[in-house]
Scaffold this motif. Structure first.
Motif, mmCIF file in Angstrom:
data_model
loop_
_atom_site.group_PDB
_atom_site.id
_atom_site.type_symbol
_atom_site.label_atom_id
_atom_site.label_comp_id
_atom_site.label_asym_id
_atom_site.label_seq_id
_atom_site.Cartn_x
_atom_site.Cartn_y
_atom_site.Cartn_z
ATOM 1 N N ALA A 131 -6.272 1.651 0.735
ATOM 2 C CA ALA A 131 -5.042 1.225 0.058
ATOM 3 C C ALA A 131 -3.846 1.454 0.977
ATOM 4 N N ILE A 132 -2.858 0.599 0.846
ATOM 5 C CA ILE A 132 -1.610 0.755 1.577
ATOM 6 C C ILE A 132 -0.475 0.776 0.563
ATOM 7 N N LEU A 133 0.446 1.702 0.738
ATOM 8 C CA LEU A 133 1.596 1.841 -0.164
ATOM 9 C C LEU A 133 2.840 1.304 0.532
ATOM 10 N N ILE A 134 3.496 0.333 -0.115
ATOM 11 C CA ILE A 134 4.753 -0.228 0.379
ATOM 12 C C ILE A 134 5.879 0.303 -0.505
ATOM 13 N N SER A 135 6.879 0.919 0.106
ATOM 14 C CA SER A 135 8.008 1.468 -0.647
ATOM 15 C C SER A 135 9.300 0.936 -0.050
ATOM 16 N N SER B 221 7.404 10.058 4.592
ATOM 17 C CA SER B 221 8.156 8.849 4.309
ATOM 18 C C SER B 221 8.812 9.004 2.942
ATOM 19 N N VAL B 222 9.861 8.246 2.722
ATOM 20 C CA VAL B 222 10.535 8.293 1.420
ATOM 21 C C VAL B 222 9.568 7.848 0.326
ATOM 22 N N GLY B 223 8.727 6.856 0.639
ATOM 23 C CA GLY B 223 7.775 6.360 -0.349
ATOM 24 C C GLY B 223 6.773 7.409 -0.779
ATOM 25 N N LYS B 224 6.198 8.138 0.170
ATOM 26 C CA LYS B 224 5.226 9.169 -0.187
ATOM 27 C C LYS B 224 5.918 10.339 -0.890
ATOM 28 N N ALA B 225 7.144 10.645 -0.480
ATOM 29 C CA ALA B 225 7.896 11.705 -1.148
ATOM 30 C C ALA B 225 8.151 11.343 -2.615
ATOM 31 N N ALA B 226 8.436 10.068 -2.885
ATOM 32 C CA ALA B 226 8.656 9.619 -4.265
ATOM 33 C C ALA B 226 7.380 9.764 -5.088
ATOM 34 N N LEU B 227 6.236 9.449 -4.467
ATOM 35 C CA LEU B 227 4.954 9.575 -5.157
ATOM 36 C C LEU B 227 4.671 11.039 -5.476
ATOM 37 N N SER C 219 6.247 15.892 -11.436
ATOM 38 C CA SER C 219 6.843 15.782 -12.769
ATOM 39 C C SER C 219 5.772 15.875 -13.857
ATOM 40 N N LEU C 220 4.510 15.566 -13.492
ATOM 41 C CA LEU C 220 3.402 15.667 -14.432
ATOM 42 C C LEU C 220 2.797 17.058 -14.440
ATOM 43 N N ALA D 186 -0.709 16.770 1.854
ATOM 44 C CA ALA D 186 -1.949 16.647 2.626
ATOM 45 C C ALA D 186 -2.877 15.585 2.062
ATOM 46 N N LEU D 187 -2.605 15.116 0.844
ATOM 47 C CA LEU D 187 -3.447 14.096 0.219
ATOM 48 C C LEU D 187 -3.049 12.705 0.686
ATOM 49 N N SER D 188 -3.984 11.766 0.555
ATOM 50 C CA SER D 188 -3.708 10.378 0.908
ATOM 51 C C SER D 188 -2.954 9.693 -0.228
ATOM 52 N N VAL D 189 -2.432 8.500 0.026
ATOM 53 C CA VAL D 189 -1.715 7.772 -1.015
ATOM 54 C C VAL D 189 -2.655 7.381 -2.147
ATOM 55 N N GLU D 190 -3.955 7.108 -1.832
ATOM 56 C CA GLU D 190 -4.911 6.795 -2.899
ATOM 57 C C GLU D 190 -5.064 7.979 -3.843
ATOM 58 N N GLU D 191 -5.194 9.178 -3.268
ATOM 59 C CA GLU D 191 -5.354 10.371 -4.096
ATOM 60 C C GLU D 191 -4.109 10.622 -4.943
ATOM 61 N N LEU D 192 -2.939 10.486 -4.349
ATOM 62 C CA LEU D 192 -1.695 10.705 -5.092
ATOM 63 C C LEU D 192 -1.537 9.690 -6.217
#
Length: 470
Positions: free
Chosen positions: A143-147, A201-207, A213-214, A225-231
């Protein structure tokens, strides 16, 4: 340049564009010896000309500085996260002002690229191409995350949509089944500070902030340390169980269970945190075959997969006895799914040894759904078929139409797989089940506060299913 500095320069330009030299000229005239009528100098046309020049100069200065300001000011920050994290600073004309690698993997991806001044969609295409070339987006579970961060949230959303289309097109052209995640973010000083302090990145920080928050007990360092898929999967599931062990730890558990080391095997781990039980699928490739393990995402316990595979490795010549080829296995799976090869994204065929049998594992994605087949190499039998998100889509083909082992043998197989003795379990149940002429043993028991569920092939004693629930 700040607005105050700009105004000061404009004021200075106007004041000096039309100098009043009359006093200086009169002062240079000596005293007069006779009475004469002094006719004052009249310069209405000159003053108008100087004034016009002053206005023109001011306009040129304003336009020039405005153009410079617009061309060199950051309007949006675009982040691309896979494992490499890359951040692009973009002006209002969607041209790249800077491309920053945020980790070592990203430095490799950007090596040799000079993206400054290029159009944003061109830069993103180049980055995606490099990610594909280096193998980051070649798996169906990738997966790729675009922010997109911008003060103008509407502009951020429009840019997010445009970039998502650009990346999807690039992945489809490369026959990659990787998923594309995206988000539009309103500019936030607190979020920017979090990203800078953690080198994210700002995108990963937002994730990460969304996940916190949860579950506020989760620390930034652990989540980073987790990937964007895991987050993303943690965000979807509520993150109630805490921090998963991560891909590296899951792979280490699988290798130890298999009796292997990282020097003798190549592995890849995919998170399945949104399934029950939450787990990592670890694929281990060795010189004598490929093996798959499911590892509990929070305890690190191996849920399924062969133990000590080196002692049970098939002979090297076994692969040559396969009755069908990879191409035939691919054709069998696509035909069963009713999918044309041209429409199958991320199509992969791999050889996999399991319990002394050689299988072809076929994976692909189409219309947003993931398909996974196991084809028996000896005769092309569909051993299992799954479609992501639809448990009732296909019946399993792996159960036998004959009964060759008894319930006691099935029980021993399940307990051995779980690593438990008969005295250590309670509530043991074993039932022979028939479905469309196929027989299997369904086994349930409890141990150490956990519930185990197994399905054992009634003909071969193969473990068809192994699940552990808390």
């Amino acid at each position: 340049m700040r607005d105050q500095e700009l105004e000061e320069r404009l004021r200075t330009a106007v004041e000096h564009a039309a100098p009043n030299a009359l006093d200086r000229i009169l002062a240079s005239c000596g005293p007069q010896t006779q009475t004469t009528a002094v006719v004052p100098m009249r310069r209405p046309h000159a003053r108008r000309r100087w004034a016009a020049l002053a206005v023109a100069a001011a306009l040129v200065l304003v336009c020039g500085l405005s153009f410079w300001h617009a061309g060199n000011s950051v309007a949006s920050v675009v982040s691309l996260d896979v494992n490499p994290s890359i951040q692009l600073q973009v002006n209002s004309k969607e041209r790249v002002l800077a491309a920053d690698p945020l980790n070592e993997d990203a430095q490799v991806i950007l090596d040799g690229m000079d993206l400054k001044g290029t159009q944003l969609n061109v830069a993103v295409n180049a980055i995606v191409g490099s990610l594909l070339q280096h193998g980051y987006l070649d798996k169906i579970s990738s997966a790729i995350l675009i922010s997109v961060e911008d003060q103008d949230l509407q502009r951020a959303s429009q840019l997010e949509s445009s970039l998502t289309d650009t990346v999807n097109t690039a992945l489809q052209n490369a026959s990659s089944g990787a998923a594309v995640l995206s988000q539009a973010i309103s500019s936030d000083a607190e979020l920017d500070s979090l990203a800078r302090s953690s080198n994210l990145s700002v995108g990963k920080a937002a994730l990460i902030r969304d996940v916190q928050s949860l579950n506020s007990s989760l620390a930034v360092d652990g989540l980073a340390a987790l990937s964007v898929e895991e987050l993303e999967q943690l965000r979807q599931t509520g993150a109630a169980r805490g921090l998963p062990i991560g891909k590296d730890a899951a792979a280490a558990a699988a290798l130890a269970y298999a009796g292997l080391s990282g020097d003798t095997a190549v592995w890849d781990a995919d998170p399945e945190l949104d399934e029950t039980p939450a787990h990592y699928e670890v694929e281990v490739e060795t010189s004598f075959g490929e093996f798959e393990y499911n590892v509990d995402a929070y305890s690190g316990q191996v849920l399924s997969g062969p133990a000590n595979i080196q002692t049970a490795a098939p002979p090297a010549s076994s692969g040559s006895t396969a009755g069908i080829t990879e191409a035939q296995a691919k054709s069998i799976a696509l035909t069963d799914a009713g999918v044309q090869e041209s429409a199958a994204l991320g199509l992969q065929v791999k050889r996999d040894w399991d319990d002394g049998r050689l299988f072809y594992k076929v994976e692909f994605r189409t219309d947003g759904l993931e398909y996974e087949y196991e084809i028996l190499a000896a005769d092309g039998t569909i051993w299992s078929a799954e479609r992501d998100g639809d448990d009732d889509w296909h019946t399993s083909f792996s159960a036998s139409s004959t009964v060759s082992i008894d319930a006691a043998a099935a029980k021993s197989t399940a307990l051995a797989h779980a690593g438990l003795s008969a005295s250590a379990v309670t509530g043991f149940q074993c039932e022979l089940d028939e479905d469309d002429g196929c027989y299997r043993y369904e086994i349930e028991f409890r141990a150490n506060g956990q519930e185990y569920e197994y399905e054992i092939d009634a003909a071969t004693g193969t473990v068809l299913k192994a699940e552990i629930d808390d």
